[in-house]
Design a protein around this motif. Sequence first.
Motif, PDB file in Angstrom:
ATOM      1  N   ARG A  42       0.827  -1.220   0.000  1.00 45.46           N
ATOM      2  CA  ARG A  42       0.000   0.000   0.000  1.00 45.46           C
ATOM      3  C   ARG A  42       0.855   1.261   0.000  1.00 45.46           C
ATOM      4  NH1 ARG A  42      -5.445  -0.268  -1.273  1.00 45.46           N
ATOM      5  NH2 ARG A  42      -6.250  -2.189  -0.414  1.00 45.46           N
ATOM      6  N   LYS A 109      -5.818   2.985   3.999  1.00 45.90           N
ATOM      7  CA  LYS A 109      -5.481   1.562   4.000  1.00 45.90           C
ATOM      8  C   LYS A 109      -4.001   1.338   4.257  1.00 45.90           C
ATOM      9  CE  LYS A 109      -9.408   0.224   1.333  1.00 45.90           C
ATOM     10  NZ  LYS A 109      -9.985  -0.027   0.051  1.00 45.90           N
ATOM     11  N   ALA A 110      -3.174   2.297   3.886  1.00 43.64           N
ATOM     12  CA  ALA A 110      -1.730   2.159   4.151  1.00 43.64           C
ATOM     13  C   ALA A 110      -1.462   2.164   5.653  1.00 43.64           C
ATOM     14  CB  ALA A 110      -0.949   3.266   3.465  1.00 43.64           C
TER      15      ALA A 110
END
Length: 175
Positions: A42, A109-110
Amino acid sequence: MTTVYVADTGVFVRCGGPEKDKFQRLRRAVRQAGISLRIPQRVYEELGGDTAAEEYPSGDVPYSAGIRSGWIVVADELDYTNPLVSTVMDETRRFIASETDRDEDRIEKADTALVGLAGQLLDAGEADRVVLLTTDKPAGRAAVTLLPNHGFEDCLDFRYVSEAVLETITADEFR
């Protein structure tokens, strides 16, 4: 003891490009320490590494030379079938949402991938210790709060990477 250093997008954004002193200092420190910085897929995408991925404002950060020379390593995909990985990522999303008063679906999301990768490395025995280098304090706090709940006590350090840290970083930070 195997220590793995996991870095987030913000570390590279704060460094600037290869011509910037902070970028050069970080590269030199990592290389002199004989380690590499592992980044989740990500983060790689956020840095513009996947041309099919959604564009990110940081997509112009030059990371490719670091990957080619080996001081930045893109981690394998997260194993979402591993209950630890999926659970800790869900817990991280809820933790950050609660701490920042944001909806869970607005959490990067990272950020959850950083904690997921740390858990996966520890669970698979690829690391005895993970040092999370991040500019995201809620993600760092999530990691040191949640991973001990899954049997990884005293296995994770969170280091906030400020501008001041990058202006003075040396190999000693990684020893």
